[in-house]
Structures are given as structure tokens and as C-alpha cells.
Design a protein around this motif. Structure first.
Motif, short mmCIF file in Angstrom:
data_model
loop_
_atom_site.label_atom_id
_atom_site.label_comp_id
_atom_site.label_asym_id
_atom_site.label_seq_id
_atom_site.Cartn_x
_atom_site.Cartn_y
_atom_site.Cartn_z
N UNK A 48 -4.92 -5.34 -2.29
CA UNK A 48 -4.11 -6.43 -2.83
C UNK A 48 -4.26 -6.57 -4.34
N UNK A 49 -5.47 -6.49 -4.86
CA UNK A 49 -5.68 -6.68 -6.29
C UNK A 49 -4.94 -5.62 -7.11
N UNK A 50 -5.04 -4.36 -6.67
CA UNK A 50 -4.34 -3.29 -7.38
C UNK A 50 -2.83 -3.48 -7.30
N UNK A 51 -2.35 -3.90 -6.14
CA UNK A 51 -0.92 -4.11 -5.98
C UNK A 51 -0.41 -5.21 -6.91
N UNK A 52 -1.17 -6.28 -7.02
CA UNK A 52 -0.79 -7.38 -7.92
C UNK A 52 -0.83 -6.93 -9.39
N UNK A 53 -1.81 -6.10 -9.72
CA UNK A 53 -1.92 -5.60 -11.09
C UNK A 53 -0.71 -4.74 -11.47
N UNK A 54 -0.33 -3.85 -10.57
CA UNK A 54 0.85 -3.00 -10.81
C UNK A 54 2.07 -3.86 -10.99
#
Length: 205
Positions: free
Chosen positions: A199-205
Motif C-alpha cells: 500500500x505505501x509504495x502504491x500511494x507513493x507512485x
């Protein structure tokens, strides 16, 4: 003489400012959102066309959808012409207006229709099967993004609210897990964990 399919869609096609007369209309492609047909005309040197019935259950504001398409296509076409591209028409879609100048036609059954000039000798892939396809797909998407880098995003309508908003998607995802309406959360726990761990990486992208 037009074939049966052409005769069926001829009243729709006649509302558009195409060159020549439609003599053959057949289902085209493998899309699963809109219904797509290839239009062949009686002109030996003239273009053929692509007729689509727009899924207005998915795209509820067809006017904004078509304004976006025209904006993006014209922006890219002007870029290609500025790069001395001799076949700009063959590199980007060209919407065909109705005889009234509109970008779509709404029939008496509330179906929405649009026509593009058909770009011949092209192929789309539903599944990436080779490294070369993946490379060329990435290259094409990168070129697409680069050519749109100076397009004012405020000129683009949000046709489907939050469609590209990953935070909103993840909220809906968590809500679906909590409600568990189909009683299958336990069956797909590994898939759920896979998404939640990223989730964190997806939000960052």
C-alpha cells in the motif's frame, strides 16, 4: 450493395461526416468496454473508419470523454507535425465529427456513437507474450507521456471520479474486505496480504 450489418448501422454512420459511402460494417477488435465495428467505404483511395458504441454506463459524461479525446489527439498530432512527421494521421487517432460538428451522436435509444479514421495495419495485444512486446509497450507509453507533458491538466475533464486515485481505490478495497459481502475473504487472504503489503509504495507512485 451494403451488407446486412452495414444496412443496420447505416442510419448511424450517415450522421457523421465520413468520405464515401459505407459498404461493409463488421465487428472489429477484442475490446470489452465499447462495441467496435470496422467501416469499409466505396472509395479505393479513401480512408476506412472505426465505429464505436460508447458504453455510457461506464462513461457517464460522454461529452467530456470526447472533449478529452479530441484534446489529447490534437495535441499529439500537432507535436508530430512539428517534428516533421509525414504520416501524423497514421500515428494518432482522428475523431470524425458529425455533420453538425459534434464529436458523438446520440440515437433514439440513448446509445452514444463515435467514429474515428481507422489506422490500417495495426494490432493491439490483450496479453503481453514476449519481452519485445513489453519493451515496445513501455516505449510507446513513455512517448505518449512525453508528448503530453506540456498539456495543461486543468484542460482535461475527470470523466470517472477517482478512477486514477489509488488512495480512494484502497479505501474501497478495505471497505470491501470489512463488509465481506461474498463471504470469500478467507479464500483470497494471500491476495489481500499481497496488496496490503504494498500500500505505501502504491500511494507513493
Amino acid at each position: 450493395m451494403p451488407n446486412n450489418k452495414a444496412a443496420e448501422f447505416l442510419p448511424i454512420v450517415n450522421f457523421f461526416a465520413i468520405k464515401g459511402k459505407a459498404v461493409d460494417i463488421e465487428p472489429f477488435g477484442s475490446g470489452h468496454i465499447n462495441d467496435t465495428y470496422r467501416i469499409c467505404t466505396d472509395l479505393e483511395e479513401g480512408p476506412n473508419y472505426m465505429l464505436q458504441r460508447i458504453n455510457n454506463h461506464v462513461f457517464k459524461n460522454v461529452e467530456h470523454l470526447m472533449q478529452n479525446i479530441a484534446l489529447v489527439c490534437n495535441h499529439i498530432k500537432h507535436k508530430l507535425i512539428g517534428q516533421n512527421e509525414k504520416d501524423a494521421e497514421g500515428k494518432v487517432l482522428t475523431p470524425v465529427p458529425t455533420k453538425n460538428g459534434d464529436l458523438f451522436f446520440k440515437d433514439e435509444r440513448n446509445n452514444y456513437w463515435r467514429i474515428f479514421i481507422l489506422i490500417e495495419n495495426t494490432k493491439s495485444y490483450d496479453i503481453v507474450e514476449t519481452i519485445q512486446q513489453a519493451r515496445e509497450g513501455g516505449r510507446a507509453f513513455g512517448n505518449f507521456q512525453a508528448m503530453l507533458s506540456d498539456l495543461n491538466p486543468l484542460d482535461v475533464h475527470e470523466v470517472i471520479p477517482n478512477f486514477l486515485n489509488i488512495a480512494s481505490r484502497l479505501r474501497d478495497f478495505r471497505d470491501a474486505i470489512n463488509k465481506n459481502m461474498a463471504s470469500r475473504v478467507d479464500e483470497v487472504r494471500s491476495e489481500i496480504d499481497f496488496i496490503q503489503e504494498r500500500e505505501n509504495k502504491m500511494n507513493t507512485i
